[in-house]
Write an enzyme that holds these catalytic residues in place. Sequence first.
Site, PDB file in Angstrom:
ATOM      1  CG  ASP A  30      11.155   8.927  12.843  1.00 46.83           C
ATOM      2  OD1 ASP A  30      11.560   7.743  12.884  1.00 46.83           O
ATOM      3  OD2 ASP A  30      11.875   9.867  12.480  1.00 46.83           O
TER       4      ASP A  30
ATOM      5  N   PRO B 140       1.914   1.767   0.712  1.00 46.05           N
ATOM      6  CG  PRO B 140       1.418   1.192  -1.510  1.00 46.05           C
ATOM      7  CD  PRO B 140       2.578   1.380  -0.562  1.00 46.05           C
TER       8      PRO B 140
ATOM      9  CB  CYS C 107      12.914  -1.954  -3.223  1.00 43.28           C
ATOM     10  SG  CYS C 107      12.663  -0.198  -2.898  1.00 43.28           S
TER      11      CYS C 107
ATOM     12  CB  SER D 188       1.533  -4.162  -1.116  1.00 44.26           C
ATOM     13  OG  SER D 188       2.824  -3.758  -0.693  1.00 44.26           O
TER      14      SER D 188
ATOM     15  CG  ASP E 244       9.648  -2.873   2.558  1.00 44.59           C
ATOM     16  OD1 ASP E 244      10.633  -3.511   2.151  1.00 44.59           O
ATOM     17  OD2 ASP E 244       8.922  -2.196   1.813  1.00 44.59           O
TER      18      ASP E 244
END
Length: 477
Positions: A176, A128, A247, A130, A194
């Site tokens: 993509d 989003p 993550c 960050s 990420d």
Amino acid sequence: MAENTVYFPEAFLAQMRAAMPAHLSFDDFIAACQRPLRRSIRVNTLKISVDDFLSLVAPYGWQLAPVPWCAEGFWIEREDDDALPLGSTAEHLSGLFYIQEASSMLPVAALFADNRQPERVMDVAAAPGSKTTQIAARMGNAGGILANEFSASRVKVLHANISRCGISNVALTHFDGRVFGAALPETFDAILLDAPCSGEGVVRKDADALKNWSPESNLDIAATQRELIDSAFHALRPGGTLVYSTCTLNREENQSVIEWLLSRYPQAVEILPLGELFPGAADALTAEGFLHVFPQIYDCEGFFVARLRKTAAIDPLPAPGYKVGKFPFTPLKDREAAAVTAAARAVGLEWDAGHTLWQRDKELWLFPLALEPLFGKVRFSRIGVRLAELHNKGYRWQHEAVIAFAAPQRAFELSQEEAEEWYRGRDVYPQTAPGQDETIVTFQGVPLGLAKRVGSRLKNSYPRELVRDGKLFAGKV
């Protein structure tokens, strides 16, 4: 706070037992996963310094504990959280801080570990926002960032956060991430990947995160991650820095992806160890020099971060077969640009030489100069900041431009009561109205928008989708 009831597949627990370093306790891992996640924020230094922010919120009684790897990051505890959600505070609405999980601040810290200022950066999976907003703050809104997001539904949220934070050096794409190696070969000084992952590290935030977990799905995800990192590595210029993060906690999606890249380009990949990134980093350091953050180490989400340097050029991928189409903007000529710049300055909008004026129909835009070499090579969802719309009486200045380019010293400062009215979408009636017909209004020295003076009234132009009701201020009126 009550503990979470986290769902753990037996195969996942067996995998974690095998992966747990000798100096860490598996029981501590389980206990940490059951604890609710600590909330954290990052001060937006494009709008306020850390010291000034701490002084500003000191009367609120917020308990702030520094995040070791991010000078702008703090874990936060608040007694008034039920009465005033953190995301509804005036300081959040005006972009003074971003609500960001502490461990997700690590990848950008790694990207800027050498304190160099890259000219051109790509965030491959940006929503989003960050990390994109964190990168922009580290760059001081200079240079240019290509922020890509594959999910169409998340591009709007990404733009909203970029706009709220006053960021002007970003272009958005919706692709993509595997297309960029061919479309933009050896273009970027730094790239953050990420990567989409199995999310094993987020169980403190989502107790059901592992409901669909399986070893087979990890392998499928890792295959996509290899394709993404290969594309990103092609898009990175020689000498540039690539940070790969997830993550999640399993080896297949983390160390093995880096090992695959090393085996594919053995003469072009250098691992840059992260053991000195911050005090205590050695507690999460792997033998290779990566950070493998189990949640019990720093009482945060699980995370993995690797930092790489591209030491040599590599053979390019085949050129993409798609057509980008004609670029729909034209640069303003010098005389036109001078007229727009003068009119903008008259209302308190200023920008530096790193931004250039472009036009599409009746729209005027400010684009980051550093991204102009990319124009015509990929299709953009949005570039830079929409400055104004042309109309018969001159310019209709846009809210996002006011937030990004306002010169606060030339603005009209609202009281807290007036600022609350502004956020509610209501007109403001100050005791002494400003002299000019259009004026930027601020609160706490931060721009809130552009007001038109109508007699003694300041007409509100706050976008309807941003209007808020309810309590907005932590301090007393």
